[in-house]
Each structure stands twice: as structure tokens, then as C-alpha cells.
Design a protein around this motif. Structure first.
Motif, PDB file in Angstrom:
ATOM      1  N   ARG A  28       0.829  -1.211   0.000  1.00 47.92           N
ATOM      2  CA  ARG A  28       0.000   0.000   0.000  1.00 47.92           C
ATOM      3  C   ARG A  28       0.862   1.260   0.000  1.00 47.92           C
ATOM      4  NH1 ARG A  28      -2.674  -2.514   4.257  1.00 47.92           N
ATOM      5  NH2 ARG A  28      -2.060  -0.848   5.694  1.00 47.92           N
ATOM      6  N   GLU A  54      -6.599   4.514   2.139  1.00 47.50           N
ATOM      7  CA  GLU A  54      -6.103   3.153   1.996  1.00 47.50           C
ATOM      8  C   GLU A  54      -6.991   2.229   2.828  1.00 47.50           C
ATOM      9  OE1 GLU A  54      -1.986   2.856   3.056  1.00 47.50           O
ATOM     10  OE2 GLU A  54      -1.424   4.702   1.993  1.00 47.50           O
ATOM     11  N   SER A  90      -7.116  -2.125   4.282  1.00 45.45           N
ATOM     12  CA  SER A  90      -6.341  -3.360   4.410  1.00 45.45           C
ATOM     13  C   SER A  90      -7.140  -4.632   4.134  1.00 45.45           C
ATOM     14  CB  SER A  90      -5.731  -3.447   5.818  1.00 45.45           C
ATOM     15  OG  SER A  90      -6.756  -3.428   6.801  1.00 45.45           O
TER      16      SER A  90
END
Length: 206
Positions: free
Chosen positions: A14, A32, A34
Motif C-alpha cells: 500500500r 487506503e 487493508s
């Protein structure tokens, strides 16, 4: 300005993508995530133009997250992954992904893919495009497994190694490998686990 959401379960990936894309003119990395569940929430909250989506993540995977994000109209999705088996490619596209690129692609290809998807076009890596064309040209490759291929896969599903399968069937270990490669090709997968799983899903193994 093209606003981006990067979804990958590996922090290093990332960060690397965020740094690389932030340096590109006209790109802004707004968030972002996960995993797929987080991606759906963040996409709804930030409304990016394009989501760069990995496929294999803990919990909700990339395909399901893609379907939910595109169904909500929150963003266009560009798959960016290391995997390119036929079933994964088709599942992602059927879920609404606008493109499918590999992480190993040159930076210029990834950047161009993002711009294409943001503009309402599609983006496919050359390898993926070839796989899709071949699948359309040779639908017979999805034919039912032969009796021997099914027998080999059933023994593999029971946890047997290639050597054990060969011993059980009275054939050479290299012949077992050949049968498995044919099974992988027919099912469009790259490993034993996925072959067994997909064969069970399709009712080829019971």
C-alpha cells in the motif's frame, strides 16, 4: 484530479503504491484499506474515482468488495493483483471490475490503466487479455474432466501426495503430474487446492 483508494492487506505494498501514484500528475491518494470490508466502508465515505483492489485478503476478499462497491456506485474498480487464473479474472470482471492488471506490470502500464478506468474505459494486462481471448476461442477447455483426471483429483482431495496417487493408481509420478496439469488447464487454476475447491463447486467431485 483522479482520486484513488488503495486496497491491499500488505502495508508495504500500500505504501509503495501510494508513494508511486502520488508522484503522478493528476493523481491523489485519498485513502487506503487493508481488507475488503474496510474498502467498502472507506469507498462509501470518501467516494474515490478509482479503487485499486487486491484479490486475496483476509475476511472479505477483493471480488466481493468489488461487487459491493460497484453496486453502490461509489467508484470504479481496477484489480491490481499477483494472480491471474481464469476463474479469478472472470469472477472479478463479473463483479463489476473495470480492469485487471498485475502488480508486476511496469509503472507506466498501471498509470495508464488507472487513467483508462477513470475515463470509463477498461484496462487489461496483456497476459489477462490473452487468457480471456483463449477462453472464448476454446470453450472446450472447460469440458468435464476425464475419468482418470477425476480419479487423480479425488485422491489429491483426500490429501494424497503425487507419489501416493501414483502408487494407488499404479502409474508413474510424472503421469500424475501430467494429469494434474491438464486438470489445472481445464479448470483455469494454478494450484491443487483451487482445483479441488473449484471441482467440488462445479459438482465434478463428490
Amino acid at each position: 484530479m483522479i482520486r484513488l483508494l488503495i486496497v491491499d492487506d500488505h502495508p508495504v505494498v500500500r505504501t509503495g503504491l501510494a508513494v508511486m501514484l502520488s508522484d503522478e500528475p493528476g493523481f491523489e491518494v485519498v485513502a487506503e484499506a487493508s481488507d475488503g470490508e474496510q474498502a467498502v466502508r472507506v469507498a462509501a465515505a470518501t467516494r474515490p474515482d478509482v479503487v485499486l483492489m487486491d484479490l486475496r485478503m483476509p475476511g472479505v476478499g477483493g471480488v466481493e468488495a468489488t461487487a459491493r462497491i460497484t453496486a453502490a456506485g461509489d467508484a470504479k474498480v481496477l484489480i491490481l493483483t499477483t494472480y491471474e487464473t481464469d476463474d479469478q479474472i472472470l469472477a472479478a470482471i463479473e463483479a463489476g471490475a473495470s480492469g485487471y492488471l498485475l502488480k508486476a506490470a511496469p509503472q507506466a502500464e498501471i498509470v495508464a490503466g488507472i487513467r483508462s478506468v477513470a475515463a470509463g474505459q477498461s484496462a487489461l494486462s496483456p497476459q489477462v487479455a490473452v487468457r480471456l481471448v483463449e477462453r472464448m476461442r476454446h470453450p472446450e477447455r472447460e469440458s468435464v474432466l476425464t475419468a482418470r483426471e477425476t480419479e487423480v483429483l479425488r485422491l489429491v482431495a483426500a490429501g494424497n501426495s503425487n507419489k501416493q496417487v501414483a502408487s494407488s493408481l499404479g502409474i508413474g509420478e510424472s503421469t500424475v503430474k501430467t494429469h494434474l496439469l491438464k486438470v489445472f488447464e481445464k479448470l483455469g487454476v494454478a494450484d491443487r487446492t483451487r482445483a479441488v475447491t473449484l471441482a467440488m463447486e462445479r459438482g465434478l467431485l463428490r
